[in-house]
Design a protein around this motif. Structure first.
Motif, PDB file in Angstrom:
ATOM      1  N   ILE A   1       0.714  -1.234  -0.028  1.00 48.36           N
ATOM      2  CA  ILE A   1      -0.027  -0.124  -0.143  1.00 48.36           C
ATOM      3  C   ILE A   1       0.909   1.298   0.142  1.00 48.36           C
ATOM      4  O   ILE A   1       0.644   2.435  -0.699  1.00 48.36           O
ATOM      5  CB  ILE A   1      -1.084  -0.020   1.142  1.00 48.36           C
ATOM      6  CG1 ILE A   1      -2.089   1.179   1.187  1.00 48.36           C
ATOM      7  CG2 ILE A   1      -0.371   0.030   2.582  1.00 48.36           C
ATOM      8  CD1 ILE A   1      -2.994   0.934   2.169  1.00 48.36           C
ATOM      9  N   ALA A   2       2.050   1.334   0.777  1.00 45.12           N
ATOM     10  CA  ALA A   2       2.936   2.461   0.747  1.00 45.12           C
ATOM     11  C   ALA A   2       3.558   2.746  -0.613  1.00 45.12           C
ATOM     12  O   ALA A   2       3.686   3.655  -1.057  1.00 45.12           O
ATOM     13  CB  ALA A   2       4.047   2.104   1.558  1.00 45.12           C
ATOM     14  N   LEU A   3       3.763   1.533  -1.312  1.00 41.98           N
ATOM     15  CA  LEU A   3       4.422   1.666  -2.730  1.00 41.98           C
ATOM     16  C   LEU A   3       3.221   1.853  -3.736  1.00 41.98           C
ATOM     17  O   LEU A   3       3.479   3.167  -4.495  1.00 41.98           O
ATOM     18  CB  LEU A   3       4.680   0.061  -3.292  1.00 41.98           C
ATOM     19  CG  LEU A   3       6.203   0.105  -4.027  1.00 41.98           C
ATOM     20  CD1 LEU A   3       7.259   0.933  -3.560  1.00 41.98           C
ATOM     21  CD2 LEU A   3       6.350  -1.324  -4.675  1.00 41.98           C
ATOM     22  N   ASP A   4       2.255   1.613  -3.570  1.00 43.01           N
ATOM     23  CA  ASP A   4       0.990   2.249  -4.372  1.00 43.01           C
ATOM     24  C   ASP A   4       0.885   3.722  -4.180  1.00 43.01           C
ATOM     25  O   ASP A   4       0.455   4.488  -5.024  1.00 43.01           O
ATOM     26  CB  ASP A   4      -0.259   1.566  -4.004  1.00 43.01           C
ATOM     27  CG  ASP A   4      -0.251   0.006  -4.888  1.00 43.01           C
ATOM     28  OD1 ASP A   4       0.614  -0.299  -5.499  1.00 43.01           O
ATOM     29  OD2 ASP A   4      -1.409  -0.597  -4.677  1.00 43.01           O
ATOM     30  N   GLU A   5       0.826   4.233  -2.831  1.00 48.49           N
ATOM     31  CA  GLU A   5       0.509   5.533  -2.667  1.00 48.49           C
ATOM     32  C   GLU A   5       1.676   6.444  -3.188  1.00 48.49           C
ATOM     33  O   GLU A   5       1.307   7.579  -3.687  1.00 48.49           O
ATOM     34  CB  GLU A   5       0.565   5.743  -1.068  1.00 48.49           C
ATOM     35  CG  GLU A   5      -0.709   5.206  -0.336  1.00 48.49           C
ATOM     36  CD  GLU A   5      -0.676   5.110   1.195  1.00 48.49           C
ATOM     37  OE1 GLU A   5       0.373   5.701   1.651  1.00 48.49           O
ATOM     38  OE2 GLU A   5      -1.563   4.977   1.896  1.00 48.49           O
ATOM     39  N   VAL A   6       3.054   5.930  -3.231  1.00 45.49           N
ATOM     40  CA  VAL A   6       4.014   6.690  -3.690  1.00 45.49           C
ATOM     41  C   VAL A   6       3.745   6.712  -5.336  1.00 45.49           C
ATOM     42  O   VAL A   6       4.105   7.822  -5.723  1.00 45.49           O
ATOM     43  CB  VAL A   6       5.531   6.194  -3.527  1.00 45.49           C
ATOM     44  CG1 VAL A   6       6.668   6.709  -4.076  1.00 45.49           C
ATOM     45  CG2 VAL A   6       5.753   6.488  -1.949  1.00 45.49           C
ATOM     46  N   LEU A   7       3.644   5.552  -5.837  1.00 48.72           N
ATOM     47  CA  LEU A   7       3.159   5.824  -7.370  1.00 48.72           C
ATOM     48  C   LEU A   7       2.287   6.495  -7.873  1.00 48.72           C
ATOM     49  O   LEU A   7       2.007   7.353  -8.625  1.00 48.72           O
ATOM     50  CB  LEU A   7       3.204   4.160  -7.858  1.00 48.72           C
ATOM     51  CG  LEU A   7       3.017   4.031  -9.232  1.00 48.72           C
ATOM     52  CD1 LEU A   7       4.226   4.756  -9.924  1.00 48.72           C
ATOM     53  CD2 LEU A   7       2.869   2.670  -9.526  1.00 48.72           C
ATOM     54  N   THR A   8       1.022   6.650  -6.959  1.00 48.28           N
ATOM     55  CA  THR A   8      -0.392   7.655  -7.104  1.00 48.28           C
ATOM     56  C   THR A   8       0.268   8.863  -7.109  1.00 48.28           C
ATOM     57  O   THR A   8       0.223   9.545  -7.999  1.00 48.28           O
ATOM     58  CB  THR A   8      -1.405   7.314  -6.164  1.00 48.28           C
ATOM     59  OG1 THR A   8      -1.613   5.651  -6.409  1.00 48.28           O
ATOM     60  CG2 THR A   8      -2.348   8.066  -6.577  1.00 48.28           C
ATOM     61  N   GLN A   9       0.999   9.292  -6.181  1.00 52.36           N
ATOM     62  CA  GLN A   9       1.577  10.598  -5.968  1.00 52.36           C
ATOM     63  C   GLN A   9       2.419  11.186  -7.144  1.00 52.36           C
ATOM     64  O   GLN A   9       2.364  12.182  -7.677  1.00 52.36           O
ATOM     65  CB  GLN A   9       2.387  10.707  -4.790  1.00 52.36           C
ATOM     66  CG  GLN A   9       1.347  10.664  -3.454  1.00 52.36           C
ATOM     67  CD  GLN A   9       1.957  10.571  -2.036  1.00 52.36           C
ATOM     68  OE1 GLN A   9       3.419  10.550  -2.043  1.00 52.36           O
ATOM     69  NE2 GLN A   9       1.323  10.181  -0.958  1.00 52.36           N
TER      70      GLN A   9
END
Length: 400
Positions: free
Chosen positions: A351-359
């Motif tokens: 989820i942390a990796l997804d959040e970074v990629l979304t940003q």
């Protein structure tokens, strides 16, 4: 080794036993109230609840924050040579009978530490040679028992010992890399992976010599590669780039910071008759920046960096590294291109990796469609009771 009648006990603090009743194998010092019986580092101990009930049996190490590693929840079961052989046989059956990975030219993970019920032990097999990593003091002290069981189960051509960087300090282990039984691995040792012939350097290669966990992910990415311009960042000995070239990629630009790895990659490309691959020794971040400055573009960008976070206090810094990589990758991709983002840091949650990629995608004004979420190959299974054993993430996304 201490006999059962005098086995030391490790007593848990109040309300700390439930994770271990649920078979999580790691007991950190913060959960322990006291020890009884003066256990020595590497000794077998019984883990006892605050209410004085047997919980599990494991190996003790006062030098480590991970003070007890658990292996058996049966109070009647001894942890001895027969126990280790049974665990290895069970692991071998999975790879041989269910996964069909065992063969004279195969590369596969035989023992995946916690996921195979043997915390602190990793064994990879390359064309009949077993490479052993002992990452806990208790397992290191049982090296002869484990090697004997390994010999009995798979009869390897030879056994090679590899140590993990920094583990000696963390666990108090004093081991040296090198062959410990059987034949010496030849310098041209080769395995077969989805039809590609790949050299493996057991003495100097990363991990135990090769990244077996990405085996199926390399093949998955290759199916998008026909006619495409591919960047393979952190390519190591060829990996994703070789599979893409064989699948008909128009070009592959492979980057790594290790000349030794690139020499292997060139040999692998030559051995498989693959053309159109350019190998470059460079700092990946710097080279991707240079490519942007030159106005270059790609249809597929594979980002497969080494582990950025080796400790929990390094996670935030690791996420900064992934953020920078993702930004570079998105800027290099043409509309409709494919981004492959890998993360082998188990401490970085999906989820942390997804959040970074979304940003990053929002910042670059790009839209992403996730095509596949992938993990390690099935010879790197995940223990349901030890979620930390699910460490590798591989995201394949279409970018607009």
């Amino acid at each position: 080794m201490n006999p059962p009648s005098s086995r030391p006990r490790v007593l848990l603090k109040p309300r700390k036993a439930q994770p271990f009743y649920n078979r999580h194998p790691w007991v950190f010092s913060s959960a322990i109230e006291r020890t009884e019986g003066e256990p020595q580092d590497g000794d077998l101990v019984d883990l006892i609840s605050h209410g004085d009930h047997f919980v599990a049996r494991g190996l003790y190490n006062s030098q480590s924050k991970l003070m007890v590693r658990l292996y058996s929840w049966d109070s009647a079961r001894e942890i001895d040579a027969a126990f280790w052989q049974e665990r290895i046989e069970r692991a071998y059956q999975l790879r041989r009978d269910l996964l069909g990975l065992v063969g004279p030219e195969s590369g596969y993970r035989l023992i995946s530490s916690e996921a195979d019920g043997m915390s602190g032990l990793t064994v990879d097999v390359y064309a009949g040679f077993a490479v052993v990593q002992l990452t806990s003091l208790g397992m290191a002290k049982r090296k002869d028992e484990i090697l004997g069981a390994l010999q009995a189960v798979i009869q390897p051509r030879g056994i090679y010992l590899r140590t993990e960087k920094g583990i000696g300090t963390l666990e108090g282990i004093a081991l040296q890399d090198g062959p410990i039984s059987g034949e010496i691995p030849p310098p041209d040792l080769t395995i077969l992976e989805h039809g590609l012939r790949l050299r493996v350097n057991l003495a100097e290669g990363q991990k135990t010599g090769y990244y077996l966990d990405q085996r199926d992910n390399r093949q998955a990415v290759a199916k998008y590669a026909a006619g495409k311009r591919v960047i393979d960042a952190f390519c190591y000995s060829g990996g994703f780039g070789l599979h893409a070239a064989r699948a008909g990629a128009a070009s592959v630009y492979a980057i790594d910071g290790s000349e030794g790895a690139l020499q292997l990659a060139r040999l692998n490309a030559e051995a498989n008759g693959l053309r159109g691959i350019e190998f470059t020794k460079a700092d990946v971040f710097v080279e991707l920046e240079r490519m942007l400055q030159r106005g270059e573009k790609a249809d597929i960008v594979v980002l497969d960096p080494p582990k950025f976070a080796r400790a929990r206090n390094a996670v935030n810094e690791a996420l900064k590294g992934y953020r920078r990589l993702q930004s570079l990758g998105l800027q290099l991709l043409v509309p409709g291109g494919i981004l492959v983002m890998c993360c082998c840091s188990g401490l970085v949650e999906p989820i942390a990796l997804d959040e970074v990629l979304t940003q990053v995608a929002n910042g670059e004004r790009r839209e992403l469609q996730i095509l596949e979420r992938r993990f390690a190959a099935p010879d790197h299974p995940v223990s349901l009771t030890c979620p930390e054993s699910e460490y590798l993430k591989c995201l394949i996304a279409r970018v607009w």
